[in-house]
Design a protein around this motif. Structure first.
Motif, PDB file in Angstrom:
ATOM      1  N   GLU A 103       0.845  -1.185   0.000  1.00  0.00           N
ATOM      2  CA  GLU A 103       0.000   0.000   0.000  1.00  0.00           C
ATOM      3  C   GLU A 103       0.885   1.241   0.000  1.00  0.00           C
ATOM      4  N   VAL A 104       0.323   2.343  -0.505  1.00  0.00           N
ATOM      5  CA  VAL A 104       0.959   3.654  -0.392  1.00  0.00           C
ATOM      6  C   VAL A 104      -0.027   4.596   0.285  1.00  0.00           C
ATOM      7  N   TRP A 105       0.443   5.272   1.328  1.00  0.00           N
ATOM      8  CA  TRP A 105      -0.316   6.308   2.014  1.00  0.00           C
ATOM      9  C   TRP A 105       0.435   7.628   1.833  1.00  0.00           C
ATOM     10  N   ALA A 106      -0.197   8.713   2.171  1.00  0.00           N
ATOM     11  CA  ALA A 106       0.453  10.021   2.003  1.00  0.00           C
ATOM     12  C   ALA A 106      -0.013  10.985   3.078  1.00  0.00           C
ATOM     13  N   ALA A 107       0.840  11.954   3.343  1.00  0.00           N
ATOM     14  CA  ALA A 107       0.524  13.032   4.282  1.00  0.00           C
ATOM     15  C   ALA A 107       0.419  14.334   3.504  1.00  0.00           C
ATOM     16  N   GLY A 108      -0.454  15.221   3.966  1.00  0.00           N
ATOM     17  CA  GLY A 108      -0.626  16.496   3.291  1.00  0.00           C
ATOM     18  C   GLY A 108      -0.413  17.666   4.225  1.00  0.00           C
ATOM     19  N   VAL A 109      -0.179  18.831   3.639  1.00  0.00           N
ATOM     20  CA  VAL A 109      -0.029  20.094   4.359  1.00  0.00           C
ATOM     21  C   VAL A 109       1.092  19.984   5.405  1.00  0.00           C
ATOM     22  N   THR A 110       2.214  19.429   4.992  1.00  0.00           N
ATOM     23  CA  THR A 110       3.353  19.264   5.906  1.00  0.00           C
ATOM     24  C   THR A 110       4.435  20.315   5.689  1.00  0.00           C
ATOM     25  N   TYR A 111       4.284  21.131   4.658  1.00  0.00           N
ATOM     26  CA  TYR A 111       5.184  22.248   4.391  1.00  0.00           C
ATOM     27  C   TYR A 111       4.336  23.506   4.277  1.00  0.00           C
ATOM     28  N   PRO A 142      -1.951  15.323  11.910  1.00  0.00           N
ATOM     29  CA  PRO A 142      -1.686  15.626  10.494  1.00  0.00           C
ATOM     30  C   PRO A 142      -2.757  15.044   9.586  1.00  0.00           C
ATOM     31  N   GLU A 143      -2.742  15.485   8.352  1.00  0.00           N
ATOM     32  CA  GLU A 143      -3.596  14.883   7.326  1.00  0.00           C
ATOM     33  C   GLU A 143      -2.897  13.632   6.805  1.00  0.00           C
ATOM     34  N   ILE A 144      -3.551  12.491   6.916  1.00  0.00           N
ATOM     35  CA  ILE A 144      -3.044  11.228   6.390  1.00  0.00           C
ATOM     36  C   ILE A 144      -4.140  10.638   5.511  1.00  0.00           C
ATOM     37  N   PHE A 145      -3.797  10.249   4.291  1.00  0.00           N
ATOM     38  CA  PHE A 145      -4.813   9.680   3.417  1.00  0.00           C
ATOM     39  C   PHE A 145      -4.235   8.528   2.605  1.00  0.00           C
ATOM     40  N   PRO A 153     -10.317  11.849  -2.532  1.00  0.00           N
ATOM     41  CA  PRO A 153      -9.951  10.524  -3.049  1.00  0.00           C
ATOM     42  C   PRO A 153      -9.900  10.460  -4.566  1.00  0.00           C
ATOM     43  N   GLN A 154     -10.835  11.144  -5.249  1.00  0.00           N
ATOM     44  CA  GLN A 154     -10.822  11.132  -6.714  1.00  0.00           C
ATOM     45  C   GLN A 154      -9.650  11.930  -7.271  1.00  0.00           C
ATOM     46  N   ALA A 155      -9.235  12.962  -6.533  1.00  0.00           N
ATOM     47  CA  ALA A 155      -8.102  13.777  -6.976  1.00  0.00           C
ATOM     48  C   ALA A 155      -6.784  13.057  -6.793  1.00  0.00           C
ATOM     49  N   LYS A 156      -6.755  12.082  -5.892  1.00  0.00           N
ATOM     50  CA  LYS A 156      -5.496  11.433  -5.517  1.00  0.00           C
ATOM     51  C   LYS A 156      -5.383   9.981  -5.970  1.00  0.00           C
ATOM     52  N   ILE A 157      -6.481   9.253  -6.020  1.00  0.00           N
ATOM     53  CA  ILE A 157      -6.432   7.807  -6.251  1.00  0.00           C
ATOM     54  C   ILE A 157      -7.052   7.479  -7.598  1.00  0.00           C
ATOM     55  N   THR A 208       4.651  -4.373   3.786  1.00  0.00           N
ATOM     56  CA  THR A 208       5.494  -3.316   3.229  1.00  0.00           C
ATOM     57  C   THR A 208       4.613  -2.161   2.758  1.00  0.00           C
ATOM     58  N   THR A 209       4.770  -1.028   3.410  1.00  0.00           N
ATOM     59  CA  THR A 209       3.950   0.150   3.143  1.00  0.00           C
ATOM     60  C   THR A 209       4.861   1.353   2.948  1.00  0.00           C
ATOM     61  N   VAL A 210       4.501   2.229   2.020  1.00  0.00           N
ATOM     62  CA  VAL A 210       5.226   3.490   1.835  1.00  0.00           C
ATOM     63  C   VAL A 210       4.330   4.632   2.284  1.00  0.00           C
ATOM     64  N   LEU A 211       4.897   5.531   3.068  1.00  0.00           N
ATOM     65  CA  LEU A 211       4.202   6.739   3.491  1.00  0.00           C
ATOM     66  C   LEU A 211       4.899   7.944   2.879  1.00  0.00           C
ATOM     67  N   LEU A 212       4.227   8.630   1.964  1.00  0.00           N
ATOM     68  CA  LEU A 212       4.760   9.850   1.365  1.00  0.00           C
ATOM     69  C   LEU A 212       4.541  11.002   2.339  1.00  0.00           C
ATOM     70  N   THR A 213       5.525  11.894   2.428  1.00  0.00           N
ATOM     71  CA  THR A 213       5.570  12.852   3.537  1.00  0.00           C
ATOM     72  C   THR A 213       5.173  14.281   3.170  1.00  0.00           C
ATOM     73  N   GLY A 214       4.605  14.481   1.990  1.00  0.00           N
ATOM     74  CA  GLY A 214       4.161  15.823   1.620  1.00  0.00           C
ATOM     75  C   GLY A 214       5.174  16.552   0.758  1.00  0.00           C
ATOM     76  N   THR A 215       4.737  17.671   0.194  1.00  0.00           N
ATOM     77  CA  THR A 215       5.580  18.384  -0.770  1.00  0.00           C
ATOM     78  C   THR A 215       5.648  19.875  -0.473  1.00  0.00           C
ATOM     79  N   SER A 216       6.743  20.485  -0.891  1.00  0.00           N
ATOM     80  CA  SER A 216       6.828  21.949  -0.862  1.00  0.00           C
ATOM     81  C   SER A 216       7.154  22.506  -2.246  1.00  0.00           C
TER      82      SER A 216
END
Length: 287
Positions: A78-86, A112-115, A177-181, A247-255
């Motif tokens: 699975e891949v999860w992600a965090a938002g609004v971290t920068y 935090p935002e986790i999705f 969810p539609q914007a991301k998945i 095995t999971t990946v967590l993306l940590t947000g973007t700036s």
């Protein structure tokens, strides 16, 4: 060390790179074809992944370090992600939304935002095309540091691209969810770098460029030191009351957010570099 997954004659192989030398771990043990295989053995033995790989070097064939374009995405469940971290991410989300106070609240909140981001079938690797939705008018790449987890523990880092539809999310936050998945919405690679090779994950230079017809459309640089959340904090919230797969990946947000008015187009080329990990390159296609 850095671990790359390649395919030779239709068969997956796992290569470990130590300095300027790479070792074909699959040649030493045919059952070792992914980073998950190593992480599983390390977990059972109570050692780190690099110790397991080093123990295979005597039986492994020394090979040329792989070209990133020849690698596949790491095997993940699975891949999860965090938002609004920068801060810039928070500003960009405010700019696209009719409800900007929601993003400011998350930026300043304890939680935090986790999705959820992607299943394996929606993940592409280096050299493959990431997708932009045919029903979206504003699509952007989002380069991010990816935390690789095995049974909830941090075992490495990778480069990720959380491709997103800003027009769909901006129309209503409930459309996230539609914007991301969607198909090809996430890319990972070119390798998994273990914590010893990365050092401090909160002090890594990150750059991104987007080229179109040979001309540079976007160029930006930042540091993971600009994150307002720590990796440990994000992992903690992901795994609270939530059983994640092996095995999971967590993306940590973007700036690194292209300015308003920029949108990805088919055949664009996106290059994301993260210090001490590598470069993830993808083209773009409509899905």
């Amino acid at each position: 060390m850095r671990y790359y997954r390649t395919v030779t004659d239709g068969q997956p192989r796992l290569l470990a790179r130590a300095d300027d030398t790479a070792y074909d771990l699959t040649a030493a043990r045919s059952s070792v074809t992914s980073f998950t295989d190593l992480a599983h053995v390390a977990d059972v033995a109570g050692v780190v992944v690099d110790d397991v790989a080093t123990g295979l070097f005597d039986d492994a064939a020394a090979v040329e370090p792989p070209d990133a374009a020849d690698c596949t995405a790491p095997v993940v469940d699975e891949v999860w992600a965090a938002g609004v971290t920068y801060e810039i991410s928070e500003q960009a989300r405010e700019a696209e939304s009719g409800m900007p106070e929601m993003y400011l609240d998350v930026y300043e909140a304890e939680r935090p935002e986790i999705f959820f981001k992607a299943t394996p079938s929606r993940v592409v690797g280096p050299g493959e095309a990431v997708g932009i939705r045919g029903d979206s008018e504003w699509d952007v790449p989002e380069p991010e540091l990816g935390i690789v987890l095995h049974d909830g523990d941090v075992v490495g880092y990778t480069v990720g691209n959380d491709v997103s539809s800003r027009s769909i999310e901006g129309a209503n936050p409930l459309y996230l969810p539609q914007a991301k998945i969607y198909d090809r919405s996430c890319s990972l690679g070119p390798c998994v770098a273990t914590p010893d090779s990365v050092g401090d994950p909160h002090d890594l230079e990150m750059t991104m460029t987007v080229e179109r017809d040979g001309e540079r459309q976007y160029e930006g640089a930042t540091s993971t030191g600009e994150m307002v959340r720590t990796c440990e904090e994000l992992v903690s919230f992901l795994t609270r009351h939530n059983s994640i797969p092996e095995t999971t990946v967590l993306l940590t947000g973007t700036s690194l957010v292209p300015e308003e008015g920029f949108t990805l187009r088919p055949s664009d080329r996106i290059d994301v570099d993260i210090e001490d990990i590598g470069r993830l390159s993808n083209t773009v296609a409509t899905v």
